[in-house]
Design a protein around this motif. Structure first.
Motif, short mmCIF file in Angstrom:
data_model
loop_
_atom_site.label_atom_id
_atom_site.label_comp_id
_atom_site.label_asym_id
_atom_site.label_seq_id
_atom_site.Cartn_x
_atom_site.Cartn_y
_atom_site.Cartn_z
N GLU A 149 -2.60 -33.19 48.23
CA GLU A 149 -1.39 -32.68 48.88
C GLU A 149 -0.64 -33.77 49.64
O GLU A 149 0.58 -33.71 49.78
N VAL A 159 -3.48 -38.66 43.43
CA VAL A 159 -3.52 -38.19 42.05
C VAL A 159 -4.99 -38.04 41.67
O VAL A 159 -5.74 -39.00 41.70
N ASP A 185 1.99 -22.64 37.89
CA ASP A 185 2.70 -23.90 38.05
C ASP A 185 2.07 -25.07 37.28
O ASP A 185 2.38 -26.22 37.54
N ARG A 204 -0.50 -30.62 37.26
CA ARG A 204 -0.04 -29.66 38.26
C ARG A 204 0.40 -30.42 39.50
O ARG A 204 -0.31 -31.29 39.99
N ARG A 205 1.56 -30.08 40.01
CA ARG A 205 2.04 -30.66 41.26
C ARG A 205 1.37 -29.91 42.40
O ARG A 205 1.40 -28.68 42.46
N LYS A 254 2.45 -33.31 47.65
CA LYS A 254 3.10 -34.56 47.24
C LYS A 254 2.36 -35.24 46.10
O LYS A 254 2.78 -36.29 45.62
N LEU A 286 -0.56 -35.01 42.49
CA LEU A 286 -0.74 -34.44 41.16
C LEU A 286 -2.21 -34.21 40.86
O LEU A 286 -3.06 -35.02 41.26
N ARG A 290 6.65 -42.54 37.24
CA ARG A 290 6.12 -41.58 38.23
C ARG A 290 7.13 -40.52 38.61
O ARG A 290 6.82 -39.33 38.57
N GLU A 291 8.33 -40.89 38.98
CA GLU A 291 9.32 -39.91 39.41
C GLU A 291 9.69 -38.96 38.27
O GLU A 291 9.86 -37.77 38.47
N ILE A 314 6.83 -36.48 37.89
CA ILE A 314 6.87 -35.45 38.95
C ILE A 314 8.03 -34.49 38.68
O ILE A 314 7.88 -33.28 38.84
N VAL A 362 6.89 -32.00 36.20
CA VAL A 362 5.98 -31.03 36.77
C VAL A 362 6.74 -29.98 37.58
O VAL A 362 6.39 -28.80 37.58
N GLN A 363 7.81 -30.37 38.23
CA GLN A 363 8.58 -29.44 39.06
C GLN A 363 9.48 -28.54 38.22
O GLN A 363 9.88 -27.49 38.67
#
Length: 195
Positions: A38, A42, A120, A137-138, A141, A143, A186-187, A190, A193-194
């Motif tokens: 969280e 990762v 999710d 899964r996110r 902050k 993964l 990375r971004e 993420i 995932v979102q």
């Protein structure tokens, strides 16, 4: 990092924790790992990571973090599945559009499929028959990645140490870690995932 190290919070000195297949993980330890994720960590799980607690077999406490677990009866005798990598190479650029014969590569296990147990969770790799081979899964902050099979392994035991026998294992891990944490993907990972 061993159980004592997790209890002492030693994972906070690392960005990525790649579990080596610890099947028995107490629920309080899963909670500590989750707290670390969280905050931006990762966590990458092998197929049976956190399958049982010390008191209950097949409780799947790790599914509370990864959102996935191995499907029962997922192995089909005589069936030789292939993992199909997406054509766009979005998360595994070295394998874009390729397939890997799971049964020819895996070590000491079957070609397992994952059962998604949280809304999710996103599949990131599929078996050719539509079963899920890996998820992400996110969590806060960070993964949580669950590899449902060791299809990417091409190692052998040499005097008690596992050594890669070819480039597939090294390249797969490089792509996975790049997408999950380290470089420019990375971004984008993420964001996927979102979505």
């Amino acid at each position: 990092i061993d159980d004592d190290g997790i209890e002492d919070g030693k994972m906070y000195g690392f960005k990525v924790m790649f579990d080596c297949g610890n099947e028995i993980i107490p629920e309080d330890e899963v909670a500590r790992i989750r707290a670390w994720v969280e905050k931006g960590g990762v966590f990458i799980a092998y197929p049976f990571t956190g399958r049982s607690t010390q008191l209950k077999a097949n409780a799947w406490p790790m599914a509370g973090l990864t959102g996935a677990r191995i499907k029962e009866n997922a192995v089909r005798p005589g069936y030789v599945p292939k993992v199909v990598f997406p054509e766009d190479g979005r998360y595994f650029p070295s394998f874009a559009g390729k397939t890997i014969h799971g049964a020819k590569r895996r070590q000491h296990e079957g070609d397992f499929a994952l059962d998604v147990v949280a809304d999710d969770v996103k599949p990131i790799l599929m078996w050719e028959d539509g079963r899920i081979a890996a998820t992400v899964r996110r969590v806060g902050k960070g993964l949580a990645v669950h590899l449902g099979s060791m299809f990417w392994r091409g190692s052998e035991d040499v005097n008690g140490m596992w050594h890669p026998t070819d480039e597939v294992e090294r390249v797969f891990l490089k792509d996975l870690l790049t997408a999950a944490r380290f470089l420019e993907l990375r971004e984008e990972f993420i964001a996927f995932v979102q979505s």
